[in-house]
Design an enzyme around this catalytic site. Sequence first.
Site, mmCIF file in Angstrom:
data_model
loop_
_atom_site.group_PDB
_atom_site.id
_atom_site.type_symbol
_atom_site.label_atom_id
_atom_site.label_comp_id
_atom_site.label_asym_id
_atom_site.label_seq_id
_atom_site.Cartn_x
_atom_site.Cartn_y
_atom_site.Cartn_z
ATOM 1 N N ASN A 47 0.798 -1.225 0.000
ATOM 2 C CA ASN A 47 0.000 0.000 0.000
ATOM 3 C C ASN A 47 0.830 1.274 0.000
ATOM 4 O O ASN A 47 0.300 2.351 0.268
ATOM 5 C CB ASN A 47 -0.950 0.000 1.200
ATOM 6 C CG ASN A 47 -1.783 -1.265 1.244
ATOM 7 O OD1 ASN A 47 -1.530 -2.125 2.066
ATOM 8 N ND2 ASN A 47 -2.722 -1.407 0.331
ATOM 9 N N ILE A 100 0.795 6.804 0.360
ATOM 10 C CA ILE A 100 0.118 5.728 1.090
ATOM 11 C C ILE A 100 -1.316 5.621 0.588
ATOM 12 O O ILE A 100 -2.030 6.615 0.511
ATOM 13 C CB ILE A 100 0.109 6.013 2.604
ATOM 14 C CG1 ILE A 100 1.541 6.166 3.120
ATOM 15 C CG2 ILE A 100 -0.628 4.909 3.362
ATOM 16 C CD1 ILE A 100 1.618 6.732 4.531
ATOM 17 N N CYS A 101 -1.723 4.389 0.271
ATOM 18 C CA CYS A 101 -3.108 4.146 -0.140
ATOM 19 C C CYS A 101 -3.805 3.399 0.991
ATOM 20 O O CYS A 101 -3.529 2.245 1.258
ATOM 21 C CB CYS A 101 -3.146 3.312 -1.418
ATOM 22 S SG CYS A 101 -4.830 2.991 -1.971
ATOM 23 N N VAL A 102 -4.691 4.102 1.663
ATOM 24 C CA VAL A 102 -5.509 3.496 2.705
ATOM 25 C C VAL A 102 -6.860 4.221 2.671
ATOM 26 O O VAL A 102 -6.914 5.429 2.433
ATOM 27 C CB VAL A 102 -4.809 3.578 4.088
ATOM 28 C CG1 VAL A 102 -4.600 4.999 4.521
ATOM 29 C CG2 VAL A 102 -5.558 2.801 5.149
#
Length: 152
Positions: free
Chosen positions: A84, A91-93
């Site tokens: 992620n 950051i991919c969240v």
Amino acid sequence: NAENLPPQTLRLLCREVSLLSADPPDGIKVFPNDEDVTDVQVAIEGPEGTPYAGGLFRMKLVLGKDFPAAPPKGFFLTKIFHPNVGPSGEICVNVLKRDWRAELGLRHVLLTIKCLLIQPNPESALNEEAARLLLEDFERFAARARLLTDIH
């Protein structure tokens, strides 16, 4: 960037950052930027029992002029092998995207990012190779993540 924020947002942000500095979540240290309160520097200890254990990961949250209506953007400054986390540290969240709500606050964001180190989400991958290894060969994924943690 702070000059783009309304006074009430600046007050909220100053209060939240000083609370985080005084009482940070476990394994997370916050370094307020006195020059620019919208630039929040953080160090996250790699959680025990993960390939990131023993590492100290520097990251930053960047708050735009629409904060808190819009989520902050998160970036790892320390190189990390993680599904992620993209090549430039982005950051991919979900909490930084579609699940964001203004009342969540920065503490929630930091705890979510720390949880991502414990439980990566290969479905929303920015690093396809890390996601593939995580799903297909956890031992190779963990070895690569540990190696980068040891180096950086």
